[in-house]
Each structure stands twice: as structure tokens, then as C-alpha cells.
Scaffold this motif. Sequence first.
Motif: not given
Length: 645
Positions: A55-58, A101-106, A395-399, A422-431
Amino acid sequence: MTGVEWTKEQQQVITLRDRNILVSAAAGSGKTAVLVERIIKRITDEKNPVDVDRLLVVTFTNAAAAEMRERIGDAIEKELETEPENLHLQRQQSLIHNAKITTIDSFCLYIVRNYFHQIDLEPGFRIADEGELELLREDVMNAVLEAFYNGEDQSFFQFMESYATAKSDKNVRNMIADLFQAAESNPWATEWLERLEEDYEKAEQNFDEIEWVRCALAYYHSNLSGVFVELQKAWELTQDTDGPNMYAAAVESDLELVSRLLEQENYEEIERALSEVKSYAKLKAARNYEGSIEKQNRVKTVREEMKMAIEECKEKLFFQTREELQESLCRQLPLIQMLIQLTKSYGEAYAGEKRKKNIVDFSDIEHFALEILVDRETKQPTAIAKEFCDFYEEIMIDEYQDSNYLQEAILTSIAKEQAPNMFMVGDVKQSIYRFRLARPELFMEKYETYSKEDSKYQKIELHKNFRSRTIVLETVNDIFYKIMGKDLGRVEYNQDTALYPGADYTSLPEGENSRTEMILVETENGEEKIERNSLEARAIGEKIQILYNRYPITDKKTGILRKANYSDIVILLRSPGNDAEAMAAELGRMGIPAHAVSKTGYFSTQEIQILLSYLAVLDNPRQDIPLAAVLSSWFGGLTQEELAE
């Protein structure tokens, strides 16, 4: 998690498989908890268990990645307590340390470290410090502009005449730096730069296809449509028995005007219609009016907002005829071409200097990763991308609302097309990262196209907030119902997107105030900024002392009320700058322990700034500002009075 009662929507997030899922998770809706639970359910699935390293968790920050890894590790340990002989769980406990389980940069750095030979990159590269890069960028900018100054390209001198001032070319430097940064947030920076002049080339033949014109038309219709709705509400107020009936005729006239403006479709029609708006209907006198003053004021306010909206469109968007605008765009084309040329030259020189020093920045890492994963010519995934695609089950993407087009291209290149994963989670109101060129429209494109029904591309909305009391949510909703729309926040704030209480909190002791408060700090006109900051810090400090001494809070672990600690309190500032440290110092003087994280960086600290000023004076003692900084510093020793003399 045993004992947790998930909502229906949270349960969907945890259990749905074999699809692309977009989760719109409101603040405090437990998105991290459900994301962790989804991962646990995947790795403990009885029919089709998945190893955690498949699992790739970003996540967006290193802290978030560390917290996510810790939570997953704790959850695995809890599962092992009930099934200590489970070999699969024992294996997961070992694999969690290598899981991505990492940042996109890492993650991009991991790709580049393993496949550097594919892009002819020296393996001994290092990631440069931001201070070092800042100095390098300044040197490169100086060298690039110096080369153009020494050349004979007349279009460059025309460009400088247009945008530089008599004393400084700082404006031009900022334009080049900003455009370079914007280009770097796109998958193929050079191609993106070259496309920028297309709008100017279209000006004569394909005017209506210009991106700027399309945006102007969209904004115009969206803005005036909102005005029309408010005018309709205002007209309804004039029909109430206690409403301002004498204003009805004027509001009807306004509705006719805005309706006529909304009928105009292209730039030419809109500009002509707006130019014909010379005046507005006058309100009749309100003599002997005995109705609702609130309704009367509301109608007046709506009419003023209508006038402001129309005048804004006239002054900022449609202030020229189509012919004048076309001529202006055609005239600007050579200037835009020069700006693009300067930016490309700067980018090439900057890349060259970094290659010489064998250093990279995080933007380089992302672009190198893209180059490894996607063929530049065909824009198709490479064989390496297909290896990653085959390896990762999901592929799981947070924020997700803070992703940009470059990051999107990287992650979609390793996603499965035939079996969306792809599993994407976030809230556009919190961008909050637009300054880092995040593109919330990526989130919104999917939000508007994904289905709520069962499908391969599905969205799930989590609106229940488990973090705050009802009174807090009511206050937030009340504010955002009024101010947030497509043009502000990129989402219409309505019953579907509002926050709803999800947790039952212990009632406050009798006599405790649960209302939302606003603290206003009064300052005298002309007071220094530092004094205003100090007053604000003192007001906050006084409130903290009240909270600390008697206000109870719900303990996160036990769920019962306890006395508040200083560590339970956080102060959020729009932009910390130097204010955060000044505020922490003022709180310290009040006996309140406080810590502020400095965002200024090494080269922006006061001590280093003084040394840099000293070096500047050694280079050229005629520089007044650096000289003043040195003379008034601790080793210059001059007082303000002595400096003035």
C-alpha cells in the motif's frame, strides 16, 4: 478498531474496494481514523489480505506520515493481542517499518535514489539547504540579467522599460521568479511556459477562446447570478407586511437590470451592456415607515452589493472594448515572449549551477521522478512505472486538496487504469497551500464528476464533526453560509457541505459559559504595530489564564472533564512572521509558558541579517540601509539619537 461505532459513510470509506474513491472529509470528521481502519481491514482481510508494504500512503507532512505509521503500528499490535499466533499479522509488524507511508517528496526521492541511472543523474547528489539555494538563485538571477544587459536584444530593453523602474529591476526579478515557480508546479515546465503565449497569439483570430476571456465571462455570470438571487430575496422582503414596501419598485428595476446583464453572452455584448449602465433606480423616501428596520437595512445592503458587483465588472474586467483589448494583447505578445525567454534562461542556468554542485531541491526530485515514470514524448507510463503499478495494490492520498498537477501526474502514472485503485481524502474548504501552488481544482474536478452511487469512480462525504461542541459548529456554519461560495472556497457552502455534530460531549458544569466569544482589542490611532501586537498578546494571555484556572475540557483518552492545561491551548495566527515570537515573549512575561516555531529561516534571523549588512557595507559603504543596520547593531553601538545626528 474494536468498540468504535462508525457512521454509515465512515463504514463505506473503510470497506469499499476496487474503485477510485474520493472522500470529502470535513474538519474533525475522523478521516485519519477511518484511513487507518481501512488499511487495517485491507491487511487483515480474510479472503484477500494485502501486505502493508503493498500500500502506498502519501501524506502532506513528515509529522502526518510519522503519526500515520505509529497509528497503523499500534493497530497491528492490538490485533496481535487477540491473535498472537497469526503469522500474517506478525509479518505486517515487520513490514510496517519498510511500508511507504510517506510524503510525496520522500516517495519521489525513493524513486530517484533507485533509478537515477535512467536520467543520467550523478548518484552522489544531495538536497541543498534552502538558505544555500536562496543565495544560488540570487547569483543565477544576477548572471542571467547581466548577460541580457550586455547583449543587444532590443526586445529585452523594451521589456525592461515596460516593467522595471528607474532605480530598480526588482519587479522583473520577482516576475521571473514567480513564473519559474509556477512552471515548476506543472508536469512539463518548459512546455507549460511555451503555451503561455498562445492566448496572446489567439487575440486577433480566436478571441473568445482566450483562457482569460473565458475566466472573465465565467466570473461575470457567476457573480451576477449570485446578485440576482439576493435581489429576489430582497424583493420578497419588500412584500412582507412589515417590510419596506416603498422600495419594491426600485428592487424590481434592479432585477430587470441584472436579468438583462445576465442575458449577454460574449465579451463584446457584456462590455456594451455594462457601458450603458449610467445610473440606478432611486429608493423612495421612507417617511412614516414603521416596519422592520432590519429588513429595510438588508434591502439597502443588497442594492449596494449589486452596484459594487456591477462597477467591479466594469472597472476590472470589461473596461475596454473588444477591439481595444485585442490590440492591447497583440501589443503585449513580444513582452510576454521576452518574459518567457528570461524565465527559461533563468531555469536553464539555475539547473546548470545545481548540476555543477551536484545539488537538487525538492522540485527537482519531483521532476526527476516524473521523468523516470513518464515518457516525455508520448506522455505514457514507462516500464518502471508499470513495475510500481503492478506492485502497489492501492494508492492512498491524504490532504488531496493540496496536490498540484505535477504530483497528480506522478501518482496517476503508477495507478491501475483497468482496476481503479486510488483512494483520495481531503476537504477543499481546508486548502491552505495555494502559496505553494496547490491546485484545489483537481479535487473539485473529481468531486463534480464522481458519483455518490456505487460505481468505479465514487465519492463519499463525511460531514459529521467529532471534535467540537454543537455551539462551535453552529457559529462556523453561520459564518460560512454567508461568505463561502464557488468564488470563495471553491465550494458552495450549503446543507450538503455544512458541519454537523457527531459526538456527545459531557455537559459543562452549571454556570460555565458555552457561547462563542469574540474579543476585540481597542488601540489608539497611530499606535505602533509592536504596541498593538503586545496589547493583543495581553488580551489573549488574560483569556488563557481564565481558561487555565477554571475552564474544564474533555480529556481525549478518558472522555471525562478535567482542568485545562497550558498545553491544551494553541494560538493560530494568519501569518506568524515575527508576531509569533513577540507574542510568546509577552505571554512569558505574564507567567504563561509558550513556544513559537520560527518560520524565518537561517538567513532571515536578525544576527545573520546584521552580518550580511556588514558584508554589504564592506563591499560598498554608500549603501545607507545596510550602514544604518550595522551602526545601530550591538557592535555598532549607536543609539537612535546618535544615528540621527
